[in-house]
Scaffold this active site. Sequence first.
Site, PDB file in Angstrom:
ATOM      1  N   TRP A 168      20.408 -45.297  -4.652  1.00 22.06           N
ATOM      2  CA  TRP A 168      19.414 -44.213  -4.712  1.00 22.06           C
ATOM      3  C   TRP A 168      18.169 -44.795  -5.549  1.00 22.06           C
ATOM      4  O   TRP A 168      18.367 -45.827  -6.391  1.00 22.06           O
ATOM      5  CB  TRP A 168      19.600 -43.053  -5.444  1.00 22.06           C
ATOM      6  CG  TRP A 168      20.738 -42.221  -4.728  1.00 22.06           C
ATOM      7  CD1 TRP A 168      21.952 -42.135  -5.091  1.00 22.06           C
ATOM      8  CD2 TRP A 168      20.835 -41.427  -3.463  1.00 22.06           C
ATOM      9  NE1 TRP A 168      22.858 -41.555  -4.369  1.00 22.06           N
ATOM     10  CE2 TRP A 168      21.959 -40.983  -3.048  1.00 22.06           C
ATOM     11  CE3 TRP A 168      19.606 -41.468  -2.571  1.00 22.06           C
ATOM     12  CZ2 TRP A 168      22.323 -40.269  -2.207  1.00 22.06           C
ATOM     13  CZ3 TRP A 168      19.996 -40.449  -1.539  1.00 22.06           C
ATOM     14  CH2 TRP A 168      21.265 -40.019  -1.279  1.00 22.06           C
ATOM     15  N   ASP A 180      21.172 -43.939   7.141  1.00 27.28           N
ATOM     16  CA  ASP A 180      21.465 -43.079   5.938  1.00 27.28           C
ATOM     17  C   ASP A 180      22.648 -42.140   6.137  1.00 27.28           C
ATOM     18  O   ASP A 180      23.362 -41.798   5.513  1.00 27.28           O
ATOM     19  CB  ASP A 180      20.390 -42.491   5.341  1.00 27.28           C
ATOM     20  CG  ASP A 180      19.216 -43.421   4.872  1.00 27.28           C
ATOM     21  OD1 ASP A 180      19.470 -44.442   4.743  1.00 27.28           O
ATOM     22  OD2 ASP A 180      18.060 -42.899   4.349  1.00 27.28           O
ATOM     23  N   SER A 231      18.759 -47.808   0.486  1.00 22.64           N
ATOM     24  CA  SER A 231      17.913 -46.989  -0.027  1.00 22.64           C
ATOM     25  C   SER A 231      18.607 -45.990  -1.241  1.00 22.64           C
ATOM     26  O   SER A 231      17.721 -45.162  -1.735  1.00 22.64           O
ATOM     27  CB  SER A 231      16.908 -46.171   0.691  1.00 22.64           C
ATOM     28  OG  SER A 231      17.740 -45.285   1.294  1.00 22.64           O
ATOM     29  N   CYS A 267       0.177   0.410   7.563  1.00 16.28           N
ATOM     30  CA  CYS A 267      -0.559   0.594   6.477  1.00 16.28           C
ATOM     31  C   CYS A 267      -1.862   1.473   6.492  1.00 16.28           C
ATOM     32  O   CYS A 267      -2.199   2.279   5.682  1.00 16.28           O
ATOM     33  CB  CYS A 267      -0.601  -0.423   5.370  1.00 16.28           C
ATOM     34  SG  CYS A 267       1.035  -1.180   5.226  1.00 16.28           S
ATOM     35  N   GLU A 316       0.866  -1.165  -0.125  1.00 18.69           N
ATOM     36  CA  GLU A 316       0.065  -0.031   0.087  1.00 18.69           C
ATOM     37  C   GLU A 316       0.954   1.149   0.200  1.00 18.69           C
ATOM     38  O   GLU A 316       0.601   2.417  -0.651  1.00 18.69           O
ATOM     39  CB  GLU A 316      -0.719   0.100   1.236  1.00 18.69           C
ATOM     40  CG  GLU A 316      -1.876  -1.072   1.520  1.00 18.69           C
ATOM     41  CD  GLU A 316      -1.275  -2.252   2.153  1.00 18.69           C
ATOM     42  OE1 GLU A 316       0.018  -2.516   2.015  1.00 18.69           O
ATOM     43  OE2 GLU A 316      -1.704  -2.860   3.097  1.00 18.69           O
TER      44      GLU A 316
HETATM   45  N1  LIG Z   1      13.208 -43.522  -0.083  1.00 20.39           N
HETATM   46  C1  LIG Z   1      13.024 -42.541   0.654  1.00 20.39           C
HETATM   47  O1  LIG Z   1      12.352 -41.560   0.208  1.00 20.39           O
HETATM   48  C2  LIG Z   1      13.535 -42.423   1.986  1.00 20.39           C
HETATM   49  C3  LIG Z   1      13.623 -41.449   2.759  1.00 20.39           C
HETATM   50  C4  LIG Z   1      14.154 -41.574   4.198  1.00 20.39           C
HETATM   51  C5  LIG Z   1      14.556 -42.693   4.698  1.00 20.39           C
HETATM   52  N2  LIG Z   1      14.294 -43.828   3.938  1.00 20.39           N
HETATM   53  C6  LIG Z   1      14.573 -45.278   4.459  1.00 20.39           C
HETATM   54  O2  LIG Z   1      13.687 -45.546   5.332  1.00 20.39           O
HETATM   55  C7  LIG Z   1      14.484 -46.408   6.477  1.00 20.39           C
HETATM   56  C8  LIG Z   1      14.050 -45.644   7.856  1.00 20.39           C
HETATM   57  O3  LIG Z   1      12.738 -45.626   7.938  1.00 20.39           O
HETATM   58  P1  LIG Z   1      11.995 -46.067   9.340  1.00 20.39           P
HETATM   59  O4  LIG Z   1      10.544 -46.368   9.028  1.00 20.39           O
HETATM   60  O5  LIG Z   1      12.607 -47.428   9.696  1.00 20.39           O
HETATM   61  O6  LIG Z   1      12.212 -45.231  10.258  1.00 20.39           O
HETATM   62  P2  LIG Z   1      12.233 -43.779  10.600  1.00 20.39           P
HETATM   63  O7  LIG Z   1      10.984 -43.041  10.199  1.00 20.39           O
HETATM   64  O8  LIG Z   1      13.587 -42.898   9.824  1.00 20.39           O
HETATM   65  O9  LIG Z   1      12.661 -43.460  12.158  1.00 20.39           O
HETATM   66  C9  LIG Z   1      11.507 -43.875  12.970  1.00 20.39           C
HETATM   67  C10 LIG Z   1      11.924 -43.809  14.544  1.00 20.39           C
HETATM   68  O10 LIG Z   1      11.901 -42.304  14.735  1.00 20.39           O
HETATM   69  C11 LIG Z   1      11.339 -42.335  15.775  1.00 20.39           C
HETATM   70  N3  LIG Z   1       9.973 -41.428  15.583  1.00 20.39           N
HETATM   71  C12 LIG Z   1       9.226 -41.030  14.308  1.00 20.39           C
HETATM   72  N4  LIG Z   1       8.249 -40.322  14.748  1.00 20.39           N
HETATM   73  C13 LIG Z   1       8.187 -40.209  15.883  1.00 20.39           C
HETATM   74  C14 LIG Z   1       7.084 -39.936  16.711  1.00 20.39           C
HETATM   75  N5  LIG Z   1       5.890 -39.100  16.326  1.00 20.39           N
HETATM   76  N6  LIG Z   1       7.181 -39.809  17.980  1.00 20.39           N
HETATM   77  C15 LIG Z   1       8.245 -40.492  18.756  1.00 20.39           C
HETATM   78  N7  LIG Z   1       9.162 -41.010  17.957  1.00 20.39           N
HETATM   79  C16 LIG Z   1       9.110 -41.058  16.587  1.00 20.39           C
HETATM   80  C17 LIG Z   1      10.732 -43.504  16.409  1.00 20.39           C
HETATM   81  O11 LIG Z   1      12.118 -43.599  17.067  1.00 20.39           O
HETATM   82  P3  LIG Z   1      12.306 -45.090  18.164  1.00 20.39           P
HETATM   83  O12 LIG Z   1      12.192 -46.054  17.537  1.00 20.39           O
HETATM   84  O13 LIG Z   1      13.821 -44.825  18.677  1.00 20.39           O
HETATM   85  O14 LIG Z   1      11.373 -44.588  19.093  1.00 20.39           O
HETATM   86  C18 LIG Z   1      10.815 -44.668  15.304  1.00 20.39           C
HETATM   87  O15 LIG Z   1      11.134 -45.675  15.415  1.00 20.39           O
HETATM   88  C19 LIG Z   1      15.938 -46.386   6.023  1.00 20.39           C
HETATM   89  O16 LIG Z   1      16.290 -47.608   5.464  1.00 20.39           O
HETATM   90  C20 LIG Z   1      15.943 -45.217   5.211  1.00 20.39           C
HETATM   91  O17 LIG Z   1      17.076 -45.605   4.061  1.00 20.39           O
HETATM   92  C21 LIG Z   1      14.111 -43.848   2.514  1.00 20.39           C
END
Ligand SMILES: NC(=O)c1ccc[n+]([C@@H]2O[C@H](COP(=O)([O-])OP(=O)(O)OC[C@H]3O[C@@H](n4cnc5c(N)ncnc54)[C@H](OP(=O)(O)O)[C@@H]3O)[C@@H](O)[C@H]2O)c1
Length: 338
Positions: free
Chosen positions: A173, A203, A171, A88, A56
């Site tokens: 890539w 990762d 993962s 404003c 403005e």
């Molecule tokens: N392709 C892709 O786009 C991509 C991207 C990222 C990751 N990745 C892959 O995904 C895999 C990991 O995934 P993931 O599902 O095993 O685990 P994650 O989502 O990376 O981590 C999960 C952990 O984070 C904590 N967490 C997440 N949300 C929470 C909440 N609301 N409250 C409390 N704690 C929480 C918990 O930890 P605690 O269990 O310690 O309580 C849970 O076990 C890896 O292999 C990675 O390479 C792939």
Amino acid sequence: MNNIALDKKLMFIALKEAKRGIPYVYPNPAVGCVIYDGSKILSTGYHKKFGENHAEHEAIKNLDEMVKGLTMYVSLEPCTHTGKTGACFDLIDPEVFDRVVIAEKDPNSEASGSIEKLKKRGIKVDLGLLKHEARKLNKRFYVFHEKKRPYVILKYASTLDGFIAQENGYSKWITNEKSRKENHFTRSICDAILIGSNTARIDNPDLGSHGCGRDPKIVLIDFDNALGSLDLFKKKPIVYSSPELSNDAGKNINFIMNDLYKKNIQSLLVEGGAKTISNFLNFEIFDELHCYVAPKFLGKGLNIFQGENSIEKNYNLELVDTKMIGDDLKIVYKKSYT
Ligand SMILES: NC(=O)c1ccc[n+]([C@@H]2O[C@H](COP(=O)([O-])OP(=O)(O)OC[C@H]3O[C@@H](n4cnc5c(N)ncnc54)[C@H](OP(=O)(O)O)[C@@H]3O)[C@@H](O)[C@H]2O)c1
């Protein structure tokens, strides 16, 4: 042209003006303004940069002379707070302006309140013209102030059968280099990036924008406070751990959102992994989904969705964009709030 069509045309020009300030006005909203004398546009203006004049102010400054009976078209309610540049509202002189057309109210309670004040000054105010377009232009700003949390984008890269990692967690890539570059750009336009503890551990990611712009602030869920030796700690992440966090994933997300809001984080990119993204999906705390899909099949591994839904479960997602990136496909959905 009838009056409504003319009003729309002028407000569209104000919105186009507003866009010129993106991204320089951040964390302020982009705002544009047009001043009309009943037969022609006398001046336009927009908020160019954070800390500088509002739209403005610019439009009034660009007027050759102050004459009576003008109409102001502005894409956001004029502010009432003195802030860095003065209110404003104080510039809108009833001796000059008969009418102010406003696309949408200001959701920031510190700045809003001018509509009633303008009316009290005897100025006719019309509110809501091209409101949808105005909200879209500043969607992050509206979510931040109205929902009192950052604008949340969930991002993942998966195979055609929905896997984001192999069974062993590998993962890198899934998608091609250009897809990853595209996401680096998204990182550069987000205030913060959040990952779960398994992704950090497996990762050991960089989470930067790799030369696309500024790096987002890293946010890490490290329930057991056990990841301090990872490289990303050099970047001083915001870490959420027990006892701040409990065993209730939904409460934890709300706690984190509330805390990031207090830290003035307006936009948050959640990059996984599956459990973390699934928690945001399950509690429906997100605004956009960015799915990068690569022409691969894994058959087994880590599926992006960790939960159980029926086919009837409706996330109210609206498809807003698809883009071919080499052989990958980027799909963008937005949450519909209705
Ligand atoms: N392709 C892709 O786009 C991509 C991207 C990222 C990751 N990745 C892959 O995904 C895999 C990991 O995934 P993931 O599902 O095993 O685990 P994650 O989502 O990376 O981590 C999960 C952990 O984070 C904590 N967490 C997440 N949300 C929470 C909440 N609301 N409250 C409390 N704690 C929480 C918990 O930890 P605690 O269990 O310690 O309580 C849970 O076990 C890896 O292999 C990675 O390479 C792939």
